[in-house]
Design an enzyme around this catalytic site. Structure first.
Site, PDB file in Angstrom:
ATOM      1  CB  CYS A 114      37.923  11.307  58.280  1.00 15.20           C
ATOM      2  SG  CYS A 114      38.841  10.466  57.108  1.00 15.20           S
ATOM      3  CG  HIS A 115      35.570   8.154  55.112  1.00 14.94           C
ATOM      4  ND1 HIS A 115      36.976   8.355  55.193  1.00 14.94           N
ATOM      5  CD2 HIS A 115      35.263   8.238  53.598  1.00 14.94           C
ATOM      6  CE1 HIS A 115      37.525   8.219  54.168  1.00 14.94           C
ATOM      7  NE2 HIS A 115      36.651   7.928  53.407  1.00 14.94           N
TER       8      HIS A 115
END
Length: 184
Positions: A114-115
């Site tokens: 994800c991030h």
């Protein structure tokens, strides 16, 4: 009977607040079920307060140790869970950057969800690499020299270590399989 990762040690790095619930709990459970010894390291001892979709409080996850108490060469792989706040906090931490680079320089797999690829950018590990992430940080990946693609999981072996990236909690089953394959 021991699992396929019975002799493997994995470092999972997280901040103490803001890690996406599923992106820490599900990999932790899957890796431990496969027999791996997983060490959860955070900024401070105690617990990690997870968040669900970066907004609602999720369950806490126990911390095994702190970043400054571990050495990259003691682990067979590194997992970086996502969450906007977690990724943002970890990317500015020089100890985290050093650990991430150390695992990569040892030729061991680095997996980011994800991030978490933000951390890879700050660690200098994405230039020329093919990867994915949550789409909202695509421009950051491209500006750092990565080839960003919108795929469930991306494996890149071009930089001397296996880089495993995925987009979101929806991709975690494929992400777990990729880590398992990298370590067996």
């Amino acid at each position: 009977m021991p699992g396929p990762l019975a002799d493997r040690t994995i470092l999972l790095l997280s901040s103490n607040f803001g890690t996406e619930t599923d992106e820490i709990r599900r990999p932790l459970e899957a890796l431990r079920e496969a027999g791996a010894t997983v060490t959860v390291a955070a900024t401070e001892s105690g617990t990690i307060q997870t968040l669900v979709l970066d907004h609602d409080l999720g369950p806490e996850v126990p911390v095994d140790t702190t970043y400054d108490a571990v050495q990259a060469n003691d682990f067979d792989a590194l997992v970086l869970p996502g969450g906007t706040l977690n990724g943002d906090a970890l990317r500015t931490d020089e100890t985290v950057q050093s650990l991430v680079r150390g695992v990569a320089e040892a030729g061991r797999p680095v997996a980011a969800i994800c991030h978490a690829p933000w951390i890879l950018v700050e660690s200098g590990l994405v230039d020329g690499r093919r990867l994915t992430s949550v789409p909202t940080i695509r421009t950051d990946m491209v500006n750092a020299g990565a080839e960003w693609v919108d795929e469930e999981v991306v494996l890149d072996d071009s930089g001397g270590f296996r880089l495993i990236t995925s987009r979101s909690p929806d991709d975690l089953d494929a992400f777990h399989r990729a880590i398992l394959d990298a370590l067996t």
